[in-house]
Design a protein around this motif. Structure first.
Motif, PDB file in Angstrom:
ATOM      1  N   THR A 408      23.286 -34.017  19.301  1.00  0.00           N
ATOM      2  CA  THR A 408      22.941 -33.874  20.714  1.00  0.00           C
ATOM      3  C   THR A 408      23.095 -35.203  21.441  1.00  0.00           C
ATOM      4  O   THR A 408      23.620 -35.262  22.565  1.00  0.00           O
ATOM      5  CB  THR A 408      21.502 -33.359  20.862  1.00  0.00           C
ATOM      6  N   LEU A 409      22.652 -36.292  20.809  1.00  0.00           N
ATOM      7  CA  LEU A 409      22.803 -37.617  21.423  1.00  0.00           C
ATOM      8  C   LEU A 409      24.275 -37.968  21.581  1.00  0.00           C
ATOM      9  O   LEU A 409      24.682 -38.544  22.601  1.00  0.00           O
ATOM     10  CB  LEU A 409      22.086 -38.665  20.579  1.00  0.00           C
ATOM     11  N   LEU A 410      25.068 -37.627  20.565  1.00  0.00           N
ATOM     12  CA  LEU A 410      26.510 -37.872  20.639  1.00  0.00           C
ATOM     13  C   LEU A 410      27.126 -37.081  21.786  1.00  0.00           C
ATOM     14  O   LEU A 410      27.986 -37.579  22.528  1.00  0.00           O
ATOM     15  CB  LEU A 410      27.160 -37.485  19.307  1.00  0.00           C
ATOM     16  N   SER A 411      26.670 -35.844  21.950  1.00  0.00           N
ATOM     17  CA  SER A 411      27.187 -34.990  23.014  1.00  0.00           C
ATOM     18  C   SER A 411      26.807 -35.536  24.394  1.00  0.00           C
ATOM     19  O   SER A 411      27.596 -35.448  25.344  1.00  0.00           O
ATOM     20  CB  SER A 411      26.656 -33.569  22.843  1.00  0.00           C
ATOM     21  N   LEU A 412      25.627 -36.108  24.524  1.00  0.00           N
ATOM     22  CA  LEU A 412      25.233 -36.730  25.790  1.00  0.00           C
ATOM     23  C   LEU A 412      26.202 -37.853  26.166  1.00  0.00           C
ATOM     24  O   LEU A 412      26.624 -37.970  27.326  1.00  0.00           O
ATOM     25  CB  LEU A 412      23.810 -37.283  25.689  1.00  0.00           C
ATOM     26  N   CYS A 413      26.552 -38.668  25.172  1.00  0.00           N
ATOM     27  CA  CYS A 413      27.517 -39.749  25.423  1.00  0.00           C
ATOM     28  C   CYS A 413      28.870 -39.178  25.826  1.00  0.00           C
ATOM     29  O   CYS A 413      29.522 -39.668  26.758  1.00  0.00           O
ATOM     30  CB  CYS A 413      27.666 -40.618  24.182  1.00  0.00           C
ATOM     31  N   ALA A 414      29.284 -38.118  25.121  1.00  0.00           N
ATOM     32  CA  ALA A 414      30.584 -37.507  25.409  1.00  0.00           C
ATOM     33  C   ALA A 414      30.622 -36.887  26.800  1.00  0.00           C
ATOM     34  O   ALA A 414      31.694 -36.776  27.412  1.00  0.00           O
ATOM     35  CB  ALA A 414      30.911 -36.455  24.354  1.00  0.00           C
ATOM     36  N   HIS A 415      29.461 -36.485  27.320  1.00  0.00           N
ATOM     37  CA  HIS A 415      29.391 -35.895  28.656  1.00  0.00           C
ATOM     38  C   HIS A 415      29.247 -36.957  29.752  1.00  0.00           C
ATOM     39  O   HIS A 415      29.017 -36.621  30.926  1.00  0.00           O
ATOM     40  CB  HIS A 415      28.232 -34.898  28.741  1.00  0.00           C
ATOM     41  N   GLY A 416      29.337 -38.205  29.363  1.00  0.00           N
ATOM     42  CA  GLY A 416      29.377 -39.270  30.363  1.00  0.00           C
ATOM     43  C   GLY A 416      28.070 -39.953  30.670  1.00  0.00           C
ATOM     44  O   GLY A 416      28.024 -40.848  31.532  1.00  0.00           O
ATOM     45  N   TYR A 417      26.999 -39.582  29.990  1.00  0.00           N
ATOM     46  CA  TYR A 417      25.726 -40.254  30.223  1.00  0.00           C
ATOM     47  C   TYR A 417      25.741 -41.613  29.510  1.00  0.00           C
ATOM     48  O   TYR A 417      26.209 -41.726  28.371  1.00  0.00           O
ATOM     49  CB  TYR A 417      24.562 -39.395  29.742  1.00  0.00           C
ATOM     50  N   SER A 418      25.245 -42.623  30.165  1.00  0.00           N
ATOM     51  CA  SER A 418      25.297 -43.972  29.605  1.00  0.00           C
ATOM     52  C   SER A 418      24.143 -44.209  28.639  1.00  0.00           C
ATOM     53  O   SER A 418      23.141 -43.480  28.646  1.00  0.00           O
ATOM     54  CB  SER A 418      25.232 -45.005  30.723  1.00  0.00           C
ATOM     55  N   ALA A 419      24.281 -45.262  27.843  1.00  0.00           N
ATOM     56  CA  ALA A 419      23.212 -45.630  26.915  1.00  0.00           C
ATOM     57  C   ALA A 419      21.926 -45.928  27.682  1.00  0.00           C
ATOM     58  O   ALA A 419      20.835 -45.521  27.272  1.00  0.00           O
ATOM     59  CB  ALA A 419      23.631 -46.836  26.089  1.00  0.00           C
ATOM     60  N   ASP A 420      22.040 -46.629  28.803  1.00  0.00           N
ATOM     61  CA  ASP A 420      20.848 -46.960  29.590  1.00  0.00           C
ATOM     62  C   ASP A 420      20.133 -45.703  30.090  1.00  0.00           C
ATOM     63  O   ASP A 420      18.897 -45.632  30.072  1.00  0.00           O
ATOM     64  CB  ASP A 420      21.241 -47.836  30.785  1.00  0.00           C
ATOM     65  N   GLU A 421      20.913 -44.718  30.521  1.00  0.00           N
ATOM     66  CA  GLU A 421      20.309 -43.475  31.014  1.00  0.00           C
ATOM     67  C   GLU A 421      19.584 -42.742  29.885  1.00  0.00           C
ATOM     68  O   GLU A 421      18.479 -42.215  30.084  1.00  0.00           O
ATOM     69  CB  GLU A 421      21.392 -42.573  31.608  1.00  0.00           C
ATOM     70  N   ILE A 422      20.202 -42.699  28.715  1.00  0.00           N
ATOM     71  CA  ILE A 422      19.585 -42.007  27.572  1.00  0.00           C
ATOM     72  C   ILE A 422      18.337 -42.750  27.120  1.00  0.00           C
ATOM     73  O   ILE A 422      17.305 -42.141  26.807  1.00  0.00           O
ATOM     74  CB  ILE A 422      20.602 -41.860  26.428  1.00  0.00           C
TER      75      ILE A 422
END
Length: 439
Positions: A408-422
């Protein structure tokens, strides 16, 4: 003419000496059980067995480093104090094992220092023993525990595939080894190696699974009330004990191990030329006179009841509940099972809330949660995201079920969310007291 002849002879001697060093390079081994607690008994049993194998085949103790928590042999749940078994009616694999680092010293940092030969960094910690390897030496690494995509678990912390790769790359640059062989027993273990080690580095690996997949626990013991072994690790060790290491190639070892392990897809990675070498290149040349009993057909039948590592804690509690004899025991184990199931549900709900806090959209949240993508295209996002989840929400070393959320975390990155946002999302959602034992 005489000077030319002497120079020629000296060159031949130098070549012969160098060739001799190449042939006579030393063998080293680092054996790591990353878990603790009785439910994970099998991991320390596997590492103890691996030590016995290498010791019996002539690797000296000062060239083997054993890293394990050491809370099993004299655990209050052990009906035979001082005894650890890796298979039914097998010998005590704990006997004589020189444990170099135990308890709180079982960490990724210490493991990497040991591997690099950092004796200064390991001074006053455990035995202080490290790998003092050189350019002609071979190193074997055995990592046994739970884990998840691109990560391997230690008792209270995690080792990332990127960190391991960076460390081994530096060792290669520093000429700390000629060849390295890595065996990994964990879920998604192939992801720790895939596409990271070019042939010139001389790294070969065999893993319990591919980039995605469960490792399996086998040999449930009614007496011990836990599993004694891991399918992959027991298979390669039994294979090594049943074959002359000076006559069996590493490729033959891999093919037979893969054939024996029925439930998970054993993989190999790295420099395939190493497969043409004999097993003795890493495991020593003395044929082990093993006292271990092993019935290959029975092992095959046994794996029909093998349990995925991720499900082992649930099955562990269900088995205890099934064998409970008193009302008090039934109530206790029922409560333990219900508690673990609630903790797992809470972990899943928390992960969903992290995603939802970013997407603000139910459908997109569902899509991200159900993503099957496992290719890391942005480690600068994925690495910090996992670290934040580990630090702010659920310590992955103590909550192995949390590894299931890495996709899920990997998918968040793939969807364009930045590390700071996560990271900010984990900080805003994970405001609860820290949980442990969501295994």
């Amino acid at each position: 003419m005489k000077l030319v002849f002497l120079f020629y002879i000296s060159c031949l001697l130098a070549t012969a000496i160098t060739s001799g060093v190449e042939e006579d390079g030393e063998r080293w081994a680092v054996l790591v059980a990353g878990s603790h607690k009785w439910v994970h008994y099998r991991h320390q049993a596997s590492v103890c067995h691996a030590y016995q194998l290498l010791h019996n085949q002539g690797i000296p103790d000062d060239h083997i480093v054993v890293i394990m928590y050491d809370d099993i042999a004299y655990n209050t749940q052990n009906p035979n104090p001082g005894v650890i078994l890796n298979e039914p009616e097998g010998p005590n694999v704990y006997d004589g094992v020189p444990i170099d680092y135990k308890g709180i010293h079982v960490t990724p940092t210490n493991f990497l220092k040991v591997l690099a030969g950092d004796d200064t960094g390991m001074a006053d910690i455990g035995s202080g023993k490290v790998i003092k390897s050189g350019p002609n030496d071979r190193i074997f690494i055995d990592l046994v525990d739970g884990g998840g995509f691109d990560h391997f678990a230690f008792p209270y912390s995690i080792l990332t595939a990127q960190t391991l790769h960076n460390h081994i790359s530096q060792m290669y640059a520093d000429k700390k080894f000629k060849e390295m062989m890595i065996f990994i027993e964990s879920n998604d273990s192939g992801s720790m190696i895939l596409n990271r080690y070019p042939d010139e580095m001389g790294v070969y690996a065999m893993t319990a699974t591919g980039e995605i997949g469960n490792a399996y626990a086998v040999h449930w013991s009614a007496e011990l009330d836990t599993w004694m072994a891991d399918a992959f690790t027991l298979a390669w060790m039994k294979n090594s004990e049943m074959n002359d290491p000076t006559k069996q190639t590493i490729e033959e070892q891999f093919n037979q191990t893969r054939e024996w392990v029925a439930r998970s897809a054993v993989h190999c990675y790295g420099n395939m030329n190493i497969q043409q070498e004999f097993v003795s290149a890493f495991f020593g040349e003395w044929k082990s006179n093993s006292s271990f009993n092993f019935d290959l057909e029975e092992f095959g039948r046994l794996q029909k009841d093998a349990v995925p590592s991720i499900d082992a804690p649930i099955v562990y509690l269900k088995n205890h509940l099934k064998s409970a004899e008193t009302e008090e025991e039934i109530v206790y184990w029922s409560q333990q099972l219900t508690s673990l199931e609630k903790k797992r549900n809470f972990l899943e709900d928390t992960t969903r809330n992290i995603v939802l806090s970013l997407t603000k959209n139910e459908e997109l949240t569902k899509e991200i949660m159900n993503s099957s993508d496992r290719e890391v295209n942005d480690w600068d996002c994925f690495g910090p995201a996992v670290e934040a989840f580990h630090e702010n929400c659920f310590n992955l070393g103590q909550n192995h079920y949390g590894f299931r959320m890495l996709g899920t975390l990997l998918s968040l990155c793939a969807h364009g969310y930045s590390a700071d946002e996560i990271i900010k999302a984990t900080e805003s959602v994970c405001v609860f007291p820290k949980f442990v034992d969501i295994d």
